[in-house]
Design a protein around this motif. Structure first.
Motif: not given
Ligand code: F6R
Length: 619
Positions: A310, A408, A495, A498
């Motif tokens: 994701c 985040v 980036k 968000e």
């Molecule tokens: C954007 C961000 C999110 C995560 C996403 C998946 O900066 O951090 O888009 O990449 O929620 O999270 P993980 O990699 O922890 O599965």
């Protein structure tokens, strides 16, 4: 999402809860609350807003000794059921006020339980599923004259959904009952004390001995007693396995940096080295990844690879697709985890699913992993957080070792994920002899030079500051890339969105003329990744011309030796050269810095952007 914390021992609990919640705020920060237990009762404080707001509201009570106590729980929320306000904040109490609970997760059948409880005379103050669960526990306890522990167990067997919970009872203030299904929960074991939290960071300066609770487990923590671990389904006693954590305190402190995000951007030369350490043995050009080596035959014989992730991890997956297909010639598909699980994907036993997740807790990715395993498909994981749910559930995998990522917006995890994907692609290609040896050596060499090149960008980013000063007030941006840099354009746009709340769209540059070109006028900045060694360089030049002809503003990421794009662009950001396949590791950095600078000029809360949370543990 949501962060939970608890303590039972001999220390004053208030600072442990408040400071712990601050460390868990990346999991949610729209409201927070704590409850402290003492001999004949408990106090409970909660409020909308951040943990700081809670602290401001109640800190004065310290002087009046009203926050004293050595047992307590706390919660920082990311709203699922019910808007962020004081009432919906946790902890929640049962109708009799006897049972207090915090919860991370979602009880999917809360509505039918609520109707049942309403018929039985229960009332509800909040809109949350948590208040329903705590009252179900109360109902089952008093109806059947059960212990709290038994009532919790029976109630949880009646619920559908995901949870990590901590529960206490007024009449028994020296016992905390915790349980886990789907959402993370870690127990810290000290000397005559227990800590609980959604991740170990809030308590690592007290203890590094931890138990990662598994799905379907509950534990009864009592003062001065051994921990009692049980299976929720049948109450069978389990033997707890204690592990030693390897995180250092300075890894989770901001230090001299204004934001974690900036610290994490700046850390990338080091984090990429950490990812490569022990894996790229440059002196003899060997790549060593245990999880790949021990499953060599599976990778050699794979009919296809499906990468599931994701957000930012999905963008890394798209880069992985380019690398794996190019080097190994195995067909690769990249799927959003949330879509993959709902469309009955076609999977064969010779396919390999690679799941990518920084946190290792993303609910959709975890569900995708489980679905693939159920179908008998080998699942390989790429995670950052050691001991996370995804890391523990895959058939094999690799940690990226980027260290705790707290901002985040994901930055250093992204570049480490790409680094690992590069190593994996090269290793499989070597096994399959689908890569020329000269080229293999060249990439290995170039890879080892990347950290130095990133340091160069970080130490020379005045142009990014200047551009940010000129553009920060604009509300729409377009990001363009081609080939392996198209996913970087997506990531650059994400980036910006968000952390600065600016609308931004990432596109493959050639797609502009199929519709988005209609957006172009003199007010819209278009950020183009235009590298001289790209095999699309000439085409990108044309794309830039087309935008300029319509008065668009071009901000180009170019190599130092570039002349042609420089003549066309309104602003340029110069970056060091590398081979095209590794260029995302370089191009990602200025886009992270640009988003950071713009958000900073707009005065946004960079580490905790509105409506988001770091770890998305709900589907
Ligand atoms: C954007 C961000 C999110 C995560 C996403 C998946 O900066 O951090 O888009 O990449 O929620 O999270 P993980 O990699 O922890 O599965």
């Amino acid at each position: 999402m949501c962060g939970i914390i608890g303590y039972l021992g001999y220390r004053e609990v208030y600072p442990i809860l408040i400071n712990g919640l601050k460390k868990l705020e990346y999991r949610g920060y729209d409201s927070s609350g704590i409850s402290i237990f003492y001999k004949n009762g408990y106090s409970l404080f909660k409020t909308k807003g951040k943990v700081n707001d809670l602290e401001k509201k109640i800190d004065f009570l310290k002087k009046k000794n009203k926050l004293n106590g050595t047992v307590g729980i706390g919660h920082t929320r990311w709203a699922t059921h019910g808007e962020p306000n004081d009432v919906n904040a946790h902890p929640h109490v049962s109708n009799s006020n006897n049972i207090v609970m915090i919860h991370n997760g979602i009880i999917e059948n809360y509505h039918s339980i609520k109707i049942f409880l309403l018929k039985n005379g229960f009332t509800f103050n909040s809109k949350t599923d948590t208040e329903v669960l705590v009252n179900l526990i109360e109902y089952i306890k008093y109806e059947n004259n059960l212990s709290l522990e038994e009532a919790v167990r029976i109630s949880l067997n009646e619920t559908i959904g995901a949870y990590s919970i901590a529960i206490l009872e007024k009449s028994n203030p020296e016992t905390i009952i915790i349980a886990k299904l789907g959402s993370p929960l870690i127990i810290g074991i000290g000397k005559e004390e227990f800590f609980i939290a959604s991740d170990p960071i809030p308590f690592i300066n007290y203890t590094k001995n931890v138990i990662y609770m598994k799905d379907g487990e509950m534990a009864i923590l009592k003062k001065n007693k051994e921990l009692d671990l049980r299976k929720i389904i049948n109450n069978h006693k389990l033997h707890p396995i204690i592990k030693k954590l390897k995180i250092n305190l300075e890894e989770i402190e901001k230090g001299e940096y204004k934001h974690f995000m900036l610290k994490e951007i700046y850390e990338q030369p080091k984090t990429i080295l950490d990812t490569l350490r022990g894996r790229l043995l440059i002196s003899n050009e060997i790549i060593y990844i245990n999880g790949i080596k021990s499953n060599k035959e599976k990778f050699i014989n794979a009919t296809s690879i499906i990468i599931v992730a994701c957000g930012t991890s999905w963008h890394a997956g798209l880069i992985g697709e380019y690398l794996l297909e190019k080097y190994t010639r195995i067909p690769v598909e990249v799927e959003y985890a949330s879509e993959f699980i709902y469309r009955n994907p076609i999977l064969s036993k010779k396919d390999i699913v690679i799941v990518i997740s920084q946190s290792g807790e993303t609910a959709d990715t975890l569900s995708a992993l489980k679905l693939a395993k159920k179908r008998g498909v080998f699942v390989f994981g790429i995670c950052n957080v050691v001991g996370s749910s995804i890391a523990r559930n895959v058939n094999a995998g690799v940690y990226i070792h980027a260290g705790p990522e707290i901002g985040v917006a994901s930055t250093k995890a992204f570049t480490s994920q790409i680094t690992i994907l590069t190593l994996i692609a090269l290793k499989i290609a070597k096994y399959k002899s689908t890569i020329d040896n000269f080229f293999y050596k060249k990439i290995c060499k170039e890879l080892s030079l990347i950290p130095e090149k990133i340091s160069h960008i970080i130490n020379n980013h005045n142009s990014i500051k200047n551009i940010s000063n000129k553009l920060y007030y604009i509300n729409n941006f377009i990001y363009l890339g081609r080939g392996i840099n198209f996913p970087v354009a997506l990531e650059g746009a994400l980036k910006l969105k968000e952390i600065s709340y600016i609308h931004a769209e990432g596109l493959p540059a050639a797609e502009m003329k199929h519709g988005p070109m209609a957006l172009i006028d003199e007010n819209i900045p278009v950020i183009v990744i235009a590298l001289i060694k790209s095999n699309c360089y000439k085409k990108i030049l044309n794309n830039i011309q087309e935008i300029k002809a319509r008065k668009g503003k071009i901000i180009a990421l170019i190599n130092e030796e570039d002349v042609q794009v420089q003549m066309l662009a309104d602003y340029v950001i110069k970056i060091p050269n590398t081979v095209e396949e590794l260029s995302p590791l370089i191009t990602a950095i200025p886009l992270q810095l640009l988003a950071y600078q713009i958000a900073s000029l707009r005065g946004k809360n960079i580490d905790q952007p509105r409506n988001l949370a770091k770890s998305v543990t709900v589907e």
